[in-house]
Design a protein around this motif. Sequence first.
Motif, short mmCIF file in Angstrom:
data_model
loop_
_atom_site.label_atom_id
_atom_site.label_comp_id
_atom_site.label_asym_id
_atom_site.label_seq_id
_atom_site.Cartn_x
_atom_site.Cartn_y
_atom_site.Cartn_z
N PHE A 108 13.70 -8.49 -0.36
CA PHE A 108 12.56 -9.05 -1.08
C PHE A 108 12.42 -8.32 -2.41
O PHE A 108 12.38 -7.09 -2.46
N THR A 109 12.31 -9.08 -3.49
CA THR A 109 12.26 -8.48 -4.83
C THR A 109 10.82 -8.36 -5.33
O THR A 109 9.90 -8.91 -4.74
N THR A 110 10.67 -7.66 -6.44
CA THR A 110 9.35 -7.47 -7.04
C THR A 110 8.81 -8.76 -7.66
O THR A 110 7.64 -8.80 -8.04
N ARG A 111 9.65 -9.78 -7.79
CA ARG A 111 9.18 -11.08 -8.27
C ARG A 111 9.10 -12.09 -7.13
O ARG A 111 9.15 -13.29 -7.35
N THR A 112 9.04 -11.59 -5.92
CA THR A 112 8.83 -12.37 -4.69
C THR A 112 9.98 -13.34 -4.40
O THR A 112 9.79 -14.29 -3.64
#
Length: 596
Positions: A108-112
């Motif tokens: 899961f990334t920081t930009r969802t």
Amino acid sequence: MYKYNEFDKAFLRHRAAQFRDQIERWQDGRLSEDQFRPLRLQNGWYVQRHAPMLRVAVPYGELSGAQLRVLARVAREYDAPEADVYRRALDAQRKLGTTRLPTHHAHFTTRTNVQFNWIPLSKAADVMDLLATVDMHGIQTSGNCIRNISCDERAGVAPDEVADPRPFAEIMRQWTTLHPEFAYLPRKFKIAITGASEDRAATEWHDVGLRLHHDEHGALGFRVTVGGGMGRTPVIGTVLREFLPWQHVMNYIEAVVRVYNQYGRRDNKYKARIKILVKAEGQQYIDDVEEEFRQIVEHDGGPHTIPDAELERVRAYFVVPQERDARKQPDPRAAIALRDAAARTPQLARWLERNVAAHRDPAQRIVTLSFKRLLQAPGDASANQLELVADLVDRFSAGEARVTHTQNIVLPWVHADDLLALWNAAREAGLASANVSLLTDMIACPGGDFCALANARSLPIAQAITERYQDMDELEDIGEIDLHISGCINSCGHHHSGHIGILGVDKDGAEWYQVTLGGSDGSAASGAAQAGKVIGPSFSADEVTEAVQAILQTYLSLRTSAGAREERFIETVRRVGVEPFKAAANRVRTLAEDLA
């Protein structure tokens, strides 16, 4: 949740079929590498340090249980490299002192978004076909276009919400997808939107930040900021409009992007982001946008004005799930059982305090499942964990989950009566870590273990700090703190906005780490958005944890209290400045040099 219609589904199937044909032509030599590269990027496929990486779009962070199960299947069946690729990757890592390169995982990334790091391109078409069965894809997750629109993970359920931003995010998603004028911008372009009084979407750190609010007459509209961003030059967005009527949000973004597309630099990718243009042109940029907006509305007739009927059509998808709407009043017996269990079980009491938040419906709660634990990289989720989360989502949250920019999962529709059962089920699944907003709930990008752009590895640093701070009493004593780690200046780990930020840098071919203090993403606990300040020279990998420990010990010695409330770390840093923390951290560096 928004449901794709038959046109949407047919479009995704057709797009997947196109990509399969492109892969086949590339494999047999009819497309060169240079010809194939933009085609795979437009579908979310990168080539990273060791293997391809797929980035799957998760618009405004929403996932269904069915989508989580397909992501689990992708992880289990496809996220494994060919043997020789993995062997070379392990050999490279052994030279750096680690061999931990997990496969069969999603990230899961920081930009969802969701990323996979090991899928061979030979299997890419099969993966895109599978994703399309649950309305998922990788379109516009890469390239110089308007990227996945991110949102407050508590949208539609937060008590402090003015208006639900998801219908606007969905309308904008449809409008920006494959928009010809947005397909080849000077650089990538990111939009964040929130409808709450607290900015949980870090809007001011985005190319465009949108915050819903009411004007003095009660009309709904947006506060618009433009030109925020991290990377080499961290910049907080400039306010272009304090109030923009909601009907015109797409007309206005069109003006913002047209001016950027016309004047943004294309000769230097490091100076191509809109933040550079806004900073360089100042008021002239704002004036040009306002004039372009006037032309769009007055001369062109406002072609992208949102009709009331369209907003209502899309809003109809974002309503209280039927099974939750029919189950209102909590059972007093369940509340008593939960209270008694929490009194007997400190872990449950901590989880209720840390991971459970108030809901706009007093009968429900917002629950965060933390993926931050020992021997698991921040944001990583195994195929088994994804399936377990899907089960929890379907059982306890009406089939709906949200990905957060802090790399966790939120269940937005948990009935108060179900909290004890949910905690027991999450604990059995290994997803009941009660560390939300504490030090070990850190953000970290994949770093040099996977990314070809990284100067240093992020994950071993995250692991070392997590190993050091396993005592929950100690973590609670330190209190709420944002620790963000990036492996390079591109800032995918959002180190600029961390209360403590750690940035990997290259120093004569070796991995070193720069530390910043005092950053903020703009949330209520962090205060106004701002970039952290660098404290002194960089640290070796072996010194980072000790430097963080020295910083935290300094905080504990300097913090003040008001009654039962201890001053938070970020509050102490702002009150006393960075110098005491800098001196403490640099003593670690000096001692290391003396021992060397």
